[in-house]
Motif scaffolding. Structure first.
Motif, PDB file in Angstrom:
ATOM      1  N   ASP A  39      82.751-163.048  17.237  1.00 49.18           N
ATOM      2  CA  ASP A  39      84.000-163.742  16.919  1.00 49.18           C
ATOM      3  C   ASP A  39      85.169-162.748  16.925  1.00 49.18           C
ATOM      4  O   ASP A  39      84.989-161.550  16.691  1.00 49.18           O
ATOM      5  N   ASP A  40      86.332-163.271  17.233  1.00 52.01           N
ATOM      6  CA  ASP A  40      87.525-162.440  17.361  1.00 52.01           C
ATOM      7  C   ASP A  40      87.970-161.998  15.966  1.00 52.01           C
ATOM      8  O   ASP A  40      88.174-162.833  15.083  1.00 52.01           O
ATOM      9  N   GLU A  41      88.125-160.697  15.777  1.00 50.78           N
ATOM     10  CA  GLU A  41      88.477-160.226  14.435  1.00 50.78           C
ATOM     11  C   GLU A  41      89.868-160.705  13.998  1.00 50.78           C
ATOM     12  O   GLU A  41      90.193-160.674  12.814  1.00 50.78           O
ATOM     13  N   ASP A  42      90.654-161.188  14.966  1.00 52.38           N
ATOM     14  CA  ASP A  42      91.979-161.719  14.606  1.00 52.38           C
ATOM     15  C   ASP A  42      91.936-163.188  14.189  1.00 52.38           C
ATOM     16  O   ASP A  42      92.960-163.768  13.832  1.00 52.38           O
ATOM     17  N   ASN A  43      90.755-163.806  14.275  1.00 56.81           N
ATOM     18  CA  ASN A  43      90.644-165.208  13.831  1.00 56.81           C
ATOM     19  C   ASN A  43      90.984-165.323  12.350  1.00 56.81           C
ATOM     20  O   ASN A  43      90.793-164.380  11.569  1.00 56.81           O
ATOM     21  N   LEU A  67      81.714-178.477  25.730  1.00 62.36           N
ATOM     22  CA  LEU A  67      82.072-177.430  26.682  1.00 62.36           C
ATOM     23  C   LEU A  67      80.822-177.135  27.490  1.00 62.36           C
ATOM     24  O   LEU A  67      79.767-176.848  26.920  1.00 62.36           O
ATOM     25  N   VAL A  68      80.923-177.217  28.809  1.00 61.35           N
ATOM     26  CA  VAL A  68      79.749-176.991  29.664  1.00 61.35           C
ATOM     27  C   VAL A  68      80.015-175.747  30.513  1.00 61.35           C
ATOM     28  O   VAL A  68      80.983-175.703  31.276  1.00 61.35           O
ATOM     29  N   ILE A  69      79.182-174.753  30.330  1.00 58.60           N
ATOM     30  CA  ILE A  69      79.413-173.458  30.980  1.00 58.60           C
ATOM     31  C   ILE A  69      78.189-173.094  31.820  1.00 58.60           C
ATOM     32  O   ILE A  69      77.100-172.883  31.271  1.00 58.60           O
ATOM     33  N   PRO A  70      78.340-173.034  33.128  1.00 57.78           N
ATOM     34  CA  PRO A  70      77.200-172.632  33.970  1.00 57.78           C
ATOM     35  C   PRO A  70      76.858-171.169  33.693  1.00 57.78           C
ATOM     36  O   PRO A  70      77.760-170.319  33.644  1.00 57.78           O
ATOM     37  N   ILE A  71      75.596-170.887  33.482  1.00 55.33           N
ATOM     38  CA  ILE A  71      75.230-169.477  33.264  1.00 55.33           C
ATOM     39  C   ILE A  71      74.191-168.992  34.265  1.00 55.33           C
ATOM     40  O   ILE A  71      73.917-167.814  34.369  1.00 55.33           O
ATOM     41  N   ARG A  72      73.605-169.904  35.009  1.00 60.33           N
ATOM     42  CA  ARG A  72      72.689-169.477  36.076  1.00 60.33           C
ATOM     43  C   ARG A  72      72.628-170.558  37.152  1.00 60.33           C
ATOM     44  O   ARG A  72      72.487-171.713  36.829  1.00 60.33           O
ATOM     45  N   LEU A  99      81.505-165.373  24.236  1.00 60.88           N
ATOM     46  CA  LEU A  99      80.118-165.653  24.630  1.00 60.88           C
ATOM     47  C   LEU A  99      79.680-164.487  25.499  1.00 60.88           C
ATOM     48  O   LEU A  99      80.167-164.331  26.633  1.00 60.88           O
ATOM     49  N   ASP A 100      78.818-163.683  24.993  1.00 58.79           N
ATOM     50  CA  ASP A 100      78.479-162.444  25.681  1.00 58.79           C
ATOM     51  C   ASP A 100      77.362-162.642  26.707  1.00 58.79           C
ATOM     52  O   ASP A 100      77.562-162.458  27.896  1.00 58.79           O
ATOM     53  N   ARG A 101      76.190-163.026  26.214  1.00 62.59           N
ATOM     54  CA  ARG A 101      75.074-163.147  27.164  1.00 62.59           C
ATOM     55  C   ARG A 101      73.956-163.966  26.542  1.00 62.59           C
ATOM     56  O   ARG A 101      73.956-164.249  25.345  1.00 62.59           O
ATOM     57  N   VAL A 102      73.020-164.297  27.393  1.00 65.30           N
ATOM     58  CA  VAL A 102      71.787-164.959  26.956  1.00 65.30           C
ATOM     59  C   VAL A 102      70.620-164.069  27.363  1.00 65.30           C
ATOM     60  O   VAL A 102      70.594-163.563  28.488  1.00 65.30           O
ATOM     61  N   GLY A 120      59.883-158.027  29.503  1.00 63.34           N
ATOM     62  CA  GLY A 120      61.256-157.800  29.058  1.00 63.34           C
ATOM     63  C   GLY A 120      62.111-159.039  29.275  1.00 63.34           C
ATOM     64  O   GLY A 120      61.643-160.050  29.806  1.00 63.34           O
ATOM     65  N   PRO A 121      63.377-158.950  28.873  1.00 66.65           N
ATOM     66  CA  PRO A 121      64.217-160.146  28.948  1.00 66.65           C
ATOM     67  C   PRO A 121      64.818-160.382  30.340  1.00 66.65           C
ATOM     68  O   PRO A 121      65.054-159.447  31.095  1.00 66.65           O
ATOM     69  N   GLN A 122      65.062-161.659  30.628  1.00 64.40           N
ATOM     70  CA  GLN A 122      65.982-161.999  31.706  1.00 64.40           C
ATOM     71  C   GLN A 122      67.346-162.052  31.031  1.00 64.40           C
ATOM     72  O   GLN A 122      67.538-162.857  30.116  1.00 64.40           O
ATOM     73  N   GLN A 123      68.260-161.209  31.449  1.00 67.57           N
ATOM     74  CA  GLN A 123      69.583-161.200  30.804  1.00 67.57           C
ATOM     75  C   GLN A 123      70.593-161.904  31.707  1.00 67.57           C
ATOM     76  O   GLN A 123      70.762-161.525  32.869  1.00 67.57           O
ATOM     77  N   LEU A 124      71.229-162.927  31.159  1.00 64.61           N
ATOM     78  CA  LEU A 124      72.231-163.681  31.910  1.00 64.61           C
ATOM     79  C   LEU A 124      73.583-163.459  31.248  1.00 64.61           C
ATOM     80  O   LEU A 124      73.811-163.891  30.112  1.00 64.61           O
ATOM     81  N   THR A 125      74.452-162.763  31.940  1.00 63.90           N
ATOM     82  CA  THR A 125      75.769-162.481  31.380  1.00 63.90           C
ATOM     83  C   THR A 125      76.658-163.718  31.440  1.00 63.90           C
ATOM     84  O   THR A 125      76.698-164.417  32.455  1.00 63.90           O
ATOM     85  N   ILE A 126      77.351-163.985  30.333  1.00 63.15           N
ATOM     86  CA  ILE A 126      78.331-165.082  30.331  1.00 63.15           C
ATOM     87  C   ILE A 126      79.734-164.464  30.387  1.00 63.15           C
ATOM     88  O   ILE A 126      80.501-164.709  31.299  1.00 63.15           O
TER      89      ILE A 126
END
Lengths: 452, 155
Positions: A251-255, A447-452, A235-238, A216-222
């Protein structure tokens, strides 16, 4: 039997449809998505050569791959196919292979299920097949059993034949995860050379009870918003599997614009990068309700536990009716209207693109545009050339597919020529193209975003 | 129309498309290829379909174009040759399926759409881009050649 009875019998006969029809929509969908990958003629050959070289080196120097081959000998000849499947190859390199080695003979066809490289999201099935009739080639014409969902639907799949009887079936699951592979049902046909597999009735169905380990997956929440080109993206998850990985975004529906593409990669603590790696349905799978799945190379076997997400660009498509994305090219005056700021029209010319049956030259009309704001380096995964949809509308309002779209060499000012080929028969004064992207920027501060 | 709607709609009529292509082209594999091609072409342009109510006639029209392209491509390649409208006796001697497949193309299209794919006369006219009266005339001519007497209920 009179004519009326013949008519009734024929209607009944035509009610039966061939199994091959089952996947028509899947095939067409995958093809339509892959259509976006068409490249300018010179590019893919160079790319293929580079990939081949890299693969040859890898086979020669990689002890882990050599160990996997030693454990599952059929991997050797199949490695030619594996080079096109980055994450599957990575999994094989790391010994993520389940050897089976079970043979069955049905209707004169012998099939050996050699190995599985499988998880809950993607299954690769390596097999060897032969038949006792000369002048025939054994081909896969059907899948079933555990690969089917409750409605008998099988997700996107592909069969790669490497010659000499070895083949690799790759199945990807989009809307569900595979719970159990067994029983694995594969239908093969002994197809006379020069004929179609679909018409061949010399078929044999093989069923294997396999105890596949389906990871199964390793799920990493962002779980955070980012703003790109004035639009918001969640950005939901990986999800990371041994043979694939996915980034889930919304994407934001208000975009003011629809999300169209993301230039990104993941990086581990040792600087190894894991970039986009398209699924069979394309680089981006639109799941509806503003949700998108972007497939990328798996970091499952990353040597370091740290992972960061790097976003280096994005592209967007303005909301509104289709006409708002229309670019009208006037071939007579050499002008184009409806272009976004970063795109200019250069001109059109007739170019030879092939040879007709009678030996005469075949021409296409090549339109050239110049695009700015694109990254310095083009890669196979870059979304750059797909600034237009693969369809043009002629002066009579009839739509036609665009033959080829691609890009030229980067110019000294940093721009790229974007080349669009329409069919040789086009004689009109104007034609309309439709922008796939109306705004893009691949030149942002990452943009650099730590996720794990 | 969004992608999922297109997929669902194409799934729903692919068997119908197959029957049309099979009678038009006379080969199962060519018919599957034609359906694949038509659905693929549809994928490229479904977003431009402004009236989803006309989806099935629209996609069938694409299919007919694909089939016509295929027949043009085959050109002089060996296969079942069409018989002229004057060959009534030859049509009479053939099994029905072969007789349908050897009808002149414009008559074959009408028969395939009307009696084997279940389109109404108006829909058939829309698909073929013909006036309904022309479709009606071709239908009558084709049925005469096939020695078939069919009512509207058998559509």
């Amino acid at each position: 039997m009179d004519r009326k009875e013949e008519f009734d019998a024929l209607r009944q006969e035509l009610e039966r449809t061939p199994a091959e029809l089952e996947h028509s929509v899947t095939r067409a969908r995958a093809r339509a998505k892959h259509h976006r990958r068409l490249r300018w003629a010179g590019i893919p050959l160079a790319g293929a050569a580079a990939l081949f070289l890299a693969f040859t080196l890898m086979v020669n120097v990689s002890t882990s791959f050599a160990a996997a081959v030693a454990e599952v000998p059929a991997l050797g000849p199949l490695s030619a196919a594996l080079r096109w499947r980055g994450s599957v190859r990575t999994a094989a390199e790391h010994g993520y292979v389940q050897a089976v080695g079970e043979s069955q003979t049905v209707n004169g066809i012998t099939m050996t299920l050699d190995y599985l490289i499988a998880d809950q999201k993607k299954v690769s099935i390596g097999y060897t097949a032969s038949c006792d009739q000369p002048g025939r080639t054994v081909k896969c014409v059907g899948l079933g059993g555990g690969l089917e969902d409750q409605s008998g639907w099988i997700a996107a799949f592909d069969v790669i034949s490497t010659g000499q009887g070895q083949s690799l079936i790759v199945v990807e699951f989009q809307d569900r995860l595979l719970a159990d592979l067994s029983p694995l049902t594969i239908t093969l046909a002994a197809v006379p050379d020069g004929t179609s597999a679909m018409d061949c009735q010399d078929r044999a169905q093989f069923t294997f009870e396999v105890e596949a380990v389906l990871t199964g997956p390793q799920q990493l929440t962002i779980g955070q918003w980012v703003e790109l080109e004035g639009s918001r993206l969640w950005l939901d998850r990986v999800d990371i599997y041994p043979t694939s990985a996915q980034l889930y975004v919304t994407d934001d529906e208000d975009n003011d614009a629809w999300f169209n593409g993301l230039e990104f990669h993941l990086e581990d603590g040792e600087g190894n990068c894991y970039g986009p790696e398209g699924s069979m349905l394309g680089e981006i799978v639109n799941e509806g309700d503003n949700n998108y799945v972007l497939w990328f190379a798996t970091p499952w076997f990353a040597p370091d536990s740290q992972l960061t997400l790097h976003i280096t660009g994005s592209s967007w498509s303005a909301k509104g009716d289709e006409d708002s994305n229309a670019v009208v090219v006037d071939l007579v005056s050499g002008t184009a209207s409806g272009l976004p700021d970063k795109l200019t029209y250069v001109g059109a010319e007739q170019v030879v693109t092939g040879t007709a049956e009678d030996g005469s030259d075949q021409y296409s009309t090549r339109l050239t545009f110049r695009a700015e704001g694109l990254p310095a380096q083009m890669s196979e995964q870059s979304p750059l050339p797909y600034l237009f949809q693969h369809l043009y509308v002629d002066a009579d309002g009839e739509g036609h597919p665009i033959t080829t779209m691609g890009y030229g060499l980067r110019q000294s000012d940093g721009s790229y020529p974007i080349l669009v080929y329409v069919d040789c028969a086009y004689k009109g004064d104007t034609l309309t193209l439709y922008l796939q992207q109306t705004d893009w920027n691949y030149d942002i501060e990452p943009l650099v975003i730590p996720i794990r | 129309m969004n992608e999922q709607q297109y997929i669902d709609a194409a799934q729903a009529i692919k068997a119908r498309l197959y029957r049309t292509a099979l009678l038009y082209l006379g080969s199962g594999s060519a018919a599957v290829d034609a359906v694949d091609e038509a659905i693929y072409k549809g994928f490229l342009s479904y977003k431009k379909l402004r009236q989803p109510d006309y989806f099935s006639t629209w996609l069938t029209r694409i299919l007919i174009n694909v089939c016509n392209d295929e027949l043009r491509r085959r050109g002089r390649m060996a296969g079942l040759e069409e018989l002229p409208e004057t060959a009534a006796e030859q049509f009479d001697a053939l099994p029905l399926r072969e007789a349908v497949e050897r009808l002149p193309r414009q008559l074959r299209a009408v028969i395939a759409l009307r009696y084997f794919s279940g389109y109404t006369l108006a829909e058939t006219a829309e698909i073929l881009g013909l006036p309904p009266g022309t479709v009606s005339t071709r239908q009558r001519k084709a049925l005469d050649l096939l020695r078939l007497e069919l009512s509207e209920e058998e559509n």
